[in-house]
Structures are given as structure tokens and as C-alpha cells.
Design a protein around this motif. Sequence first.
Motif, PDB file in Angstrom:
ATOM      1  N   ASP A 128       0.831  -1.207   0.000  1.00 42.43           N
ATOM      2  CA  ASP A 128       0.000   0.000   0.000  1.00 42.43           C
ATOM      3  C   ASP A 128       0.863   1.254   0.000  1.00 42.43           C
ATOM      4  O   ASP A 128       0.583   2.206  -0.715  1.00 42.43           O
ATOM      5  CB  ASP A 128      -0.904   0.023   1.239  1.00 42.43           C
ATOM      6  N   GLN A 129       1.910   1.234   0.818  1.00 45.92           N
ATOM      7  CA  GLN A 129       2.791   2.394   0.891  1.00 45.92           C
ATOM      8  C   GLN A 129       3.465   2.639  -0.452  1.00 45.92           C
ATOM      9  O   GLN A 129       3.597   3.789  -0.894  1.00 45.92           O
ATOM     10  CB  GLN A 129       3.849   2.201   1.976  1.00 45.92           C
ATOM     11  N   THR A 135       1.249   4.332  -2.788  1.00 44.96           N
ATOM     12  CA  THR A 135       1.085   5.757  -2.488  1.00 44.96           C
ATOM     13  C   THR A 135       2.302   6.545  -2.941  1.00 44.96           C
ATOM     14  O   THR A 135       2.202   7.657  -3.439  1.00 44.96           O
ATOM     15  CB  THR A 135       0.893   5.953  -0.968  1.00 44.96           C
ATOM     16  N   LEU A 161       3.710   6.470  -8.502  1.00 41.08           N
ATOM     17  CA  LEU A 161       2.550   6.518  -9.390  1.00 41.08           C
ATOM     18  C   LEU A 161       3.009   6.386 -10.829  1.00 41.08           C
ATOM     19  O   LEU A 161       4.154   6.707 -11.135  1.00 41.08           O
ATOM     20  CB  LEU A 161       1.831   7.861  -9.220  1.00 41.08           C
ATOM     21  N   ASN A 192       0.557  14.541 -13.025  1.00 38.37           N
ATOM     22  CA  ASN A 192       1.164  14.302 -11.714  1.00 38.37           C
ATOM     23  C   ASN A 192       2.283  15.285 -11.442  1.00 38.37           C
ATOM     24  O   ASN A 192       2.438  15.791 -10.343  1.00 38.37           O
ATOM     25  CB  ASN A 192       1.724  12.870 -11.630  1.00 38.37           C
ATOM     26  N   ILE A 202       0.532  14.649  -3.858  1.00 41.25           N
ATOM     27  CA  ILE A 202       0.600  13.209  -4.138  1.00 41.25           C
ATOM     28  C   ILE A 202       1.904  12.674  -3.581  1.00 41.25           C
ATOM     29  O   ILE A 202       2.839  13.429  -3.333  1.00 41.25           O
ATOM     30  CB  ILE A 202       0.505  12.917  -5.653  1.00 41.25           C
ATOM     31  N   ILE A 232       4.019   9.928  -0.761  1.00 43.97           N
ATOM     32  CA  ILE A 232       3.887   9.445   0.606  1.00 43.97           C
ATOM     33  C   ILE A 232       4.311  10.528   1.591  1.00 43.97           C
ATOM     34  O   ILE A 232       5.281  11.240   1.365  1.00 43.97           O
ATOM     35  CB  ILE A 232       4.684   8.130   0.801  1.00 43.97           C
ATOM     36  N   LYS A 233       3.523  10.650   2.644  1.00 45.50           N
ATOM     37  CA  LYS A 233       3.772  11.708   3.624  1.00 45.50           C
ATOM     38  C   LYS A 233       4.882  11.284   4.574  1.00 45.50           C
ATOM     39  O   LYS A 233       4.858  10.179   5.118  1.00 45.50           O
ATOM     40  CB  LYS A 233       2.472  11.951   4.393  1.00 45.50           C
ATOM     41  N   THR A 253       4.233   9.672   7.954  1.00 44.53           N
ATOM     42  CA  THR A 253       3.721   8.313   8.080  1.00 44.53           C
ATOM     43  C   THR A 253       4.843   7.278   8.039  1.00 44.53           C
ATOM     44  O   THR A 253       4.596   6.081   8.115  1.00 44.53           O
ATOM     45  CB  THR A 253       2.730   7.970   6.945  1.00 44.53           C
ATOM     46  N   TYR A 279       5.884  15.592   1.344  1.00 49.59           N
ATOM     47  CA  TYR A 279       5.592  14.397   0.561  1.00 49.59           C
ATOM     48  C   TYR A 279       6.731  14.056  -0.383  1.00 49.59           C
ATOM     49  O   TYR A 279       7.289  14.936  -1.038  1.00 49.59           O
ATOM     50  CB  TYR A 279       4.316  14.615  -0.275  1.00 49.59           C
ATOM     51  N   CYS A 285       7.475  11.690  -3.741  1.00 49.89           N
ATOM     52  CA  CYS A 285       6.718  10.970  -4.763  1.00 49.89           C
ATOM     53  C   CYS A 285       7.626  10.570  -5.902  1.00 49.89           C
ATOM     54  O   CYS A 285       8.463  11.363  -6.349  1.00 49.89           O
ATOM     55  CB  CYS A 285       5.577  11.865  -5.283  1.00 49.89           C
TER      56      CYS A 285
END
Lengths: 401, 452
Positions: free
Chosen positions: B48-49, B52, B55, B61, B76, B78-79, B82, B135, B137
Amino acid sequence: MKNCKYLFAFVVSLFCLNNLVAHPMPNSLVLLNIYDEKVKIELQLPVQEFELACGKNLQNINQQYIKDNQSDLVNYILLHTKIYSNQNDYWALSVSNIRYDSLQSELNGVYKELIFEITCLPRTKANLRQFTLQYDAIIHQVVTHFAIIKVNQDFNNGIVPSEPAEIGTIQLDIESNTVKPFSINLDEGSRWHGFTKMISLGMHHIKVGIDHLMFLLVILLIAPIIVSDGQWSGFGGIKYASVRVIKIVTAFTIGHSLTLLLISLFPIPNFSQSIEIAIAITILISAIHAIIPIFPDKETVITFIFGLIHGSAFASTLFNLNIGISLKLLTVLGFNLGIELMQIIFILSFLPIIFLSKFSIYKYVRIIGAILAIIASLAWILERLLNHENVISSFLNHLVQ
Amino acid sequence: MNKIRKTLGLVLLLILVQQKLAACPGTNGSVAKIVCLADSLKATLTTDQIATLELPYSYANSQVWSNLPVTMQARIGIKLGTLSASQLAIAKLIVKEISGTTPNEGYDEAEQLLLADAYLSANGGGTAYGNGQYYLCFNGTPSLLGLFSVKFGGHHLQVENTYNNGVMVGGTPHFEAIEPLTFTSGTNTYSTITQEKNALAAMFTTLSTAELASAKLSATFTDILMGAKNSGTSKDWTFPATKQGLKVGTLTSVQKNLVLDAIKTYVMDIDDDNAAAIIKQYTQELDETYISFSGNSTLETKNDYARIDGPGVWIEFTVQGGIVISGVHYHSIWRDHTRDYGGAGSTAGVQKTAVGSNNSTGIKEINTVKNLKCYPNPSVEHLNVQFSLNHSSSVRVTLFDILGKAVLNKEYQEMEMGDQTMLIDLSNLEGGSYQLVVETDKNKYTTKIIKQ
């Protein structure tokens, strides 16, 4: 309904949990009102940016300042606002009103704006819904500023001030370093089109009017049952139930139609908060009545009176409609028709529950329903008194989305 | 005892992680090393991570970035907040890898900007701010020869590096902003972005009165021109056709160096090798570069503004009012006329050569219609169709249903050059998918509309 950009900034700033000024720079609003023979433009310009554009200090702007500097302000606006149908047909524009408004917000501080009303008349017979707007007030100098254009009112296309249609933005074209003309092309529309739109507006309005629907639900809960020894008892028979349902619904319809018409034609300022609280109270009283009969056999009269209150709230959607009497009546007629149609649909779908009253389980349905309605109405009363959502009212308000 | 054990464990873990990564081959800033680090990071993440974080590549994007707090404009990727400590360590190594090593620029500056956000959070900003609100990405899967961009940003920062064909093809748009101008974190005091402001202001201090008059713009700027899209229109690829201000080619070599010094405070934000190549290019283009300002060239008062506009380089700097803290604060951006997003979104398209080398200029298409926009989409009642005509033309707007039948047809004999907007009534149409066709005398544009 306050201007949308203030509402936007307010809603956005709700995400910032501490006291903050909202980030987005204040923009201008250009509202177009399309009538049969003219177009009226309302400009809402933030004073902070207007100051930069006209080079004057407007710190202490007030209505007197506007009066003293009227011709300067008018000249400025007419210099930066032009409309034409083609290159040879520039419309005649005149500023009919200038006023100053300030909105106090605990988050934004004071937001000041200047509001101009401009009457625009084509010189020759022109299509009022196809024209070009050459507008660059503030933007000619503050090149990072922009204006949002909305059609605020156009009966023939079914657009009313409570739900304006955004059609674009006017801003600096960075590549050419100019502000380009903005061409507008609206559908011709028609009276019939507008009328049918008012009907669907009315239908939508009550469809999402969860408090109005809840009131109807609660008052109808006791329609099919009789009172016995000061308490609600059993099913009163098909004829009894039908007659009571019809009487109650008719009383509500007549009540709300009356005030919808009256208040739309003669709006009362600062009325809406009181009316909203009153509506929540009508639900509360009806819910109590559904548990213990507090006004048995008087439901028709009470519903009529409560209908007057609900109708006043419906009318708020039609406020600010700056149109002639005949058009206003057409609007109210269509809107009301929409409300009635949706009301019928709602009641028809609700009927099965009413006929549940034949069975003993109905007592629990009635009481639980009434208790839920009491909780909801109390939550709404609290929300509307304090002007602040609470957990329950927030849940209810989101149900319709 | 437990605390000591825990700390020891964490330190050991970090050392192990570092050792593992020290095995990542390649020169600093190279695609090989970035790919290796990216794979190392993904190895520590759940499925899942990863979904995120990474992409499929798209220009759309690339365009997702903002100056605003992340609570006001979604990002967009991953933060950071987290990630676990070890995951975060690798994420930071990636940012470090793609950034320059100069003090107060590159990675050092990025770290300071995150500290500034933590400061804002603790001093009135609340939970909308903070160094966890950034984030990372991967726009496209990092690979040795493929097209991908590494995005890192949040409030007041956006790093946007695009890689293609094994090289870095773009290091812009690079957005940086600071509030407050000076702040303390721990025992240190920082004045992030003051270096940029000082360097830009210095460009103007030795100019003659006549030169200053040429450099001064009469317009007022309350923000940078080519900033983030946010809730407005995209500013990407809208560089002014004509350069404004004072031509650097007319200045002395000392003054030219001051301009170069200002440019360096931005370009050095990306990894050293690629930065050097870009600086070489911008130096060659210096004579054709223009500098300008609005308000005061000292850049200390609200609405003061400075710009550097060259054949390649585009830098803007603006002084704005305080948001969380009273006073003023800075917003600034570095863009490139051909290399923003590696070229994605321009008529020339994504470049294949490294930054600083000759850029291929594509053939300019003759597009009658620009910026065709339809909203809201999906639509319920009214559809707003907006576009810009680059010359006056007849226009036909047709709406076709999925069977190809025309359900709506509007013809305009002569629409003027410029912005056009029309409001189309869809309320009588059935729900479903439609094709909107806008036809001019030269071109035809199609887009899909959904009626609900």
C-alpha cells in the motif's frame, strides 16, 4: 447569502485549526445579471487590491469617502470596464450605485470591499447573451490579481443568485502581458426554460431540506392514529387516516405557499437565522406531540401555522431576485410547484410506514422516530443559535450530500 | 536500561541502513544511485505504501505542487510523517542525493525549510504545518533509462527533478518560500532564503539611475506570476513572449557576476554536477538575460518584486504579507524556458539530453484553440466550455452521444480572437458519456464529457 469568495475563504480557513489569515489572495468578483433589455454588472473589489491599483490610501474608506470621490471612482470603473457586441457596437455603461462593505471575521480580520453596480445597455438591438467584456479593473496595475466571472441571475436560463454559475476568470495573459477580452456566450434560454428550472430548483430545495422533510415525517406519524384517554392509540381506519393525511398536507402546502409568495415579494432583512431556529422548534413541538398528544384534533391548524414558518425559509432561496413583479410571480409559481411535486413524491414513499400503524409495533416506530426527531431538532436549535455546527447537526447536514 | 537499549538499537539500525546504502553505486546525483536508493526505500515499505509513493508517470502528476499548506491543497506521494525512523532515513537520503551540497542551498536549505514549518506549527500555525507534512513521490518508476520524476515538497517547498534516458532532463519548477524570515530551532538561528534575497537585491545596487529606470516595472506584484496552479489556471509554459527590464549584456562584468551569483543561489539547489552544467549554460546566455524589479529593489517591503528572465533561466522573487506571523515573507521560484518538468507539457515535449546541453526545440504547432476546459465534469445541469482562440475564426461546438449522434450543435460564424466561454445546458440530456467537439477553421478538438 454572503459572497461566495468570503464563504470559500471561511470554509478553507476552517481547515486551519488556529487563528490564521486564509492564504489565497483576495480576488474580484464580476457578477452578471441578465434581464430582458439590459445587463447589470455587480463588481465586488477587495479594497486592499483596489488601493494598489488606483494609488490612493483607502485605509479609512467609508460611505462618505465614496460620496466625496464619486466621479473619480466612476471614471476609473468606466475606463476599465467595456462591453461590445462587435467592434463597432460598444454598449452604454453607467455606474448606478457604489457602496462599501466590510466583513468581520475572527479568522480574516476585516475584509473590506467596494461594490459597484453598472447598468449596461446595447446601443442597437443586440443579443443580450452574446457579448464581449473588456475588463481589467485592478488587474491593469496589480498584474497578479484576477477576477472571477459569474452569471448571478438569468431567468431564461434558470440561474438565480443563490446558485450563480461561474463562467470563467479574467487575469493577465502572461505571454502577451495583456488582459484579453472575455467573450460571453449564453444559451438563448426561454421563459419556459426558466420556469422549468424554477420547478427543479424547488424540487431540489426540499429534497435536500432535511429539516422540512423531518417535520412532515413527524407530523404525519400521528395522522393515522386516534387519541384515547389522552394518549395515542391505534389505527383509526383507512378513511380517518386518509382524511387526516390530506388535511395535514394541504394545510402545510397552503401555509408554506402563502409565506413563500409573500416573503419572496417582500423580503425581511436579517430574518433567516430566526426562521431557521423556528423551523427546528416546529420539529421539536411536533415530535413531542407524536409521543404525547399536546394538541389533538388541532393538527390541521398547527400544521398550517408551521407551514407559514417553513415557507418563509423557502423564500430565502429567491431573495435578491431583482426582477419585475410578473417574472417574480412566475419564479415563485415554478419554485412552489417544484416543492409540491417533491413533497408528493416524498409523502407517497412514506405512506407504507403510515399504514404500519395498523400493527402494534407502530407504537415503537412512532416513539423512536419522535425521539430521534427531538434529538435532531435540539441539535439544530443549538447550531442555529450559536451559528456553529455540533456533532449531531454536522452529521445531519452531511446526510444530504 | 530499556531506554538505552532502545536508542542503541535504533542507532545500530541506522548504521546498518547506511551501510547497506553505501553499497549504492554511482556518482552523486546519478540516475543509477537514485534508482538504487529508491529500490532500497521500496524494500522497506508495504504494498500500500509503495502504491502511495510511486505513481505511473504523467504530466498531470508533475503539475501537482503548491505553495499552500497541504491541508489546503492536496499533494501526491507518501507523507513523511507516516514513515518509520528507518524509512524516513532512506527518504531523506533520496532528497539529499538529488539536491546540492552548498550550505544554505540544496539539501541544507530543504532541511531548514522543514524546520521553519515546524516553527510555524508551534507558533500559531497548528497542525496544518509541521515537518511531517512533506511528501515524497516517484512520478513514474525510477529506472535506469525510463522517464520518471522525483517530487519532494509541501508548504513553501517543491523540488521537481525529472529524469529520462539515464540523465536529469529537468530540475524545475523549483519553488521555495519562507516564513518567518528568521527563526530559531534548537540552538540555531536560521535566515533561510535571505541569501537569495541579498543576491537579487545586490544586482541593482550599483546600477545607474537610467539603468534602474529601465529595470523597474510599472506593474505591481502581490505574488509571483508563474506560481502554482492551486485553484486557478495553470501557469506552466506561459513565459512572456517579450522580455521586460534591463538587458544584462549592457552591464559591466562585475555587475554580470552579481546576476550570476543570484542565479546560482537557485540552481545550486539541485545536485552539484547537474547544477554546474546548468550554470555553464546560463552563463553563456547571460548577455541575453534581463533583470527587473517592482516596488523597491531592496526587496524588503511588501509587494517588492524581482525577476531574472533569460533564454533559459526564469527566476521570480516576491515579498508578501505575513500569514501566520506578522511581518513580511518571501515566495520565490526558479523555472526554465525549455526544461520545466523535463519539457513535459511543452510543444517540444520531454527532452532526452541532460540539463545544460543543447535543447531540442520542437516545431511549434499551429493551435487555434488553447486551454480547452470544460467544467464541471461530470456535469449535472450546466457545462461551462472555455477556450482561447489565437485568431478569429468560425467555431462549431457539437456534442455527440456514445452512438455518435449529434445531440447538440452550436455554430458561430465569427468568434473573436481571445478568451471564449459558453454555458451549455445539459439538463435535457440523458446521463452518460458524450464527446464534445470544438471545430475551428483550422483544427478540431475533442474531449469527453460525462452527464450525471
